[in-house]
Design an enzyme around this catalytic site. Structure first.
Site, PDB file in Angstrom:
ATOM      1  N   LYS A 134       0.834  -1.206   0.000  1.00 29.14           N
ATOM      2  CA  LYS A 134       0.000   0.000   0.000  1.00 29.14           C
ATOM      3  C   LYS A 134       0.869   1.257   0.000  1.00 29.14           C
ATOM      4  CE  LYS A 134      -3.634   2.357   2.647  1.00 29.14           C
ATOM      5  NZ  LYS A 134      -4.645   2.216   3.722  1.00 29.14           N
ATOM      6  N   HIS A 268     -10.307 -29.496 -34.178  1.00 26.82           N
ATOM      7  CA  HIS A 268     -11.086 -28.306 -33.826  1.00 26.82           C
ATOM      8  C   HIS A 268     -12.074 -28.579 -32.695  1.00 26.82           C
ATOM      9  CE1 HIS A 268      -9.323 -26.106 -37.095  1.00 26.82           C
ATOM     10  NE2 HIS A 268      -9.713 -27.008 -37.971  1.00 26.82           N
TER      11      HIS A 268
END
Length: 508
Positions: A134, A268
């Site tokens: 922070k 596919h």
């Protein structure tokens, strides 16, 4: 400058701390880290000497103190903060080096009790990490040993790290605590027996950037769940593409439905041929013959070991990937003749854990469901003509195949081999017509002996009429249409054998 070091994974920490000390940094440390540094000849101040408070509750409380967190969170450009630290005699801390208790290892260790695992939930570590991240504008936070060299390089060159580097370190820090908390969250969901938790925390680590995504203009990367196990062993071949990985995933999930020696060819994301036999070499031949055109450039998965004979057979056609639980050394030698062919050993073929969930991302939403791995259908023989025991075995095989084809799907099969797979159609009639067309192209036998499987019910009699017209006399389908009576009546009229499963298997 002061650095607080408290690490569970101590690899490289002595060398890093020694370099900091050489650069004029003062080192603060805790418990075992403090002992490690002293043994390595690094001067170190113990945290308790600063807080004037010992570690308590078996080490659960060490750094949770204003003299520590005040030093980390102090904003150097804020006048009120300056006054506060002067009043309370708090000294700034400019770097935090920490990694967390090994909860993941405890989570995976089945020999540990719940109480033992809970003791590996870090409290002070995440608090320090979040505080330092922070306050990245002023504080370095290092949670990965791989960043030690980066930080030392900048300190040597300019005496401090750049703001961009501290932003990067903060990003790594918050990712580290997020990953840690996601494992803990998963653990508590499990001990509370929550299959579908109210809040789902997921964490994935980047494996690699891919050359491109589904198409060359799309960027893509591969990430791996922190909970996943490395079951893949890649012997050779090019790196996997986005589409390869999609097909690979489909292959692994399809093969789990089959106990007998089985081969599946995929292109596919859809099966072009599936076959079972009493040996894997014959199963591959049948899967290949189901559609010898579409298998070109596809991938093949088998659920038995691959020997030299099968490797020679597979090398006769162009394949992208071959997956098996094991390969003999002679088979691997044969495959080396095609250096780009990907050869992958994967024990996950045998993993049928029903607790696993499948997920699909829908833009900003996530769908989660159980895998469709149950095949305990109660077959109902609803026509006047009943199938023989041999035909029932063929029906069960065809039903497994259609379960793994994309909806709408129709499968035509014989001798535990697919002959025609019509799939991904918006019309069930089109799926049937495509399956018949494929079967006629590669099969020249009597259609009267074939089994037709449909992944959804027949809403009308039209598919029954098309099947009869082409000589197909045995059908398996879920049933459940409001027109079931009409469909059954038509099947009886034609002397067909029809089986209801009472369960559908759609795949989208």
């Amino acid at each position: 400058m002061r650095a607080l070091i408290s690490v569970s994974d101590k690899s490289g920490i002595s060398e890093f701390a020694k370099e900091l000390e050489n650069l004029g940094w003062e080192i603060i440390s805790t418990g075992n880290t403090h002992k490690k540094l002293l043994e390595s000849g690094v001067s170190s101040i113990e945290v308790s000497d600063i807080t004037k408070f010992p570690e308590i509750l078996g080490g659960r409380v060490k750094t949770l103190n204003p003299l520590i967190h005040g030093g980390i969170l102090y904003r150097r450009d804020d006048e009120e903060d300056k006054k506060t630290i002067e009043i309370f005699n708090i000294e700034p801390i400019d770097m935090v080096v920490t990694n967390l208790y090994p909860f993941k290892e405890a989570y995976d260790d089945e020999s540990l009790s719940d109480l033992d695992k809970i003791e590996q939930i870090d409290i002070g570590g995440p608090a320090m990490i979040r505080a330092a991240a922070k306050n990245y504008k002023f504080v370095n936070i290092i949670v990965n040993a791989s960043d030690y060299d980066l930080v030392l390089k900048e300190l040597r060159e300019s005496g401090e790290t750049s703001l961009e580097t501290r932003k990067y370190l903060a990003m790594r820090a918050f990712a580290h605590t997020a990953e840690y908390d996601s494992i803990i969250s998963k653990y508590f969901n499990e001990i509370n027996e929550k299959d579908f938790a109210d809040n789902l925390s997921l964490s994935f680590n980047k494996v690699e950037d891919l050359r491109y995504g589904e198409n060359p203009h799309q960027k893509a990367s591969l990430y791996k769940s922190i909970n996943s196990k490395d079951d893949m062993k890649i012997y050779q071949g090019k790196s996997m593409s986005y589409n390869n990985l999609c097909d690979y995933n489909e292959a692994i999930n399809m093969i789990k439905d089959f106990e007998e020696p089985t081969a599946i060819a995929i292109k596919h994301g859809s099966p072009s041929g599936i076959a079972s036999s009493n040996n894997i070499n014959d199963a591959y031949k049948k899967a290949y013959n189901a559609d010898p055109k579409s298998i070109f450039g596809g991938i093949v998965i088998v659920n038995r070991d691959i020997d030299l004979e099968l490797a020679i057979d597979m090398n006769r056609t162009f394949l992208e990937i071959i997956i098996a639980p094991k390969f003999t050394e002679k088979a691997l030698e044969e495959f080396r003749k095609k250096k780009d062919l990907r050869i992958v050993e994967d024990e996950n073929i045998y993993n049928k854990d029903k607790s696993e969930k499948m997920m699909k991302i829908l833009n900003d939403k996530l769908l989660v469901q159980e895998y469709d791995r149950d095949l305990d259908e109660k077959f109902e023989y609803i026509t006047e003509n009943k199938p023989s025991d041999l035909e029932i075995e063929e029906i069960k095989f065809a039903w497994k195949v259609v379960k793994n084809a994309k909806s709408n799907a129709i499968v035509i099969a014989k001798d535990k081999a697919s002959l025609g797979i019509g799939q991904g159609q918006v019309s069930r009639i089109w799926a049937l017509e495509n399956a018949i067309k494929q079967a006629k192209e590669f099969y020249d036998g009597d259609f009267n002996d074939l089994v037709l499987a449909s992944d959804g019910f027949f809403p009308f009699e039209d598919c029954i009429e098309i099947a009869k017209k082409n000589g197909i006399m045995t059908i398996v389908q879920p049933g459940g249409s409001k027109n079931d009576d009409l469909v059954i009546k038509k099947a009886n009229e034609y002397g067909m054998k029809m089986v209801f499963t009472g369960r559908r298997h759609f795949r989208h």
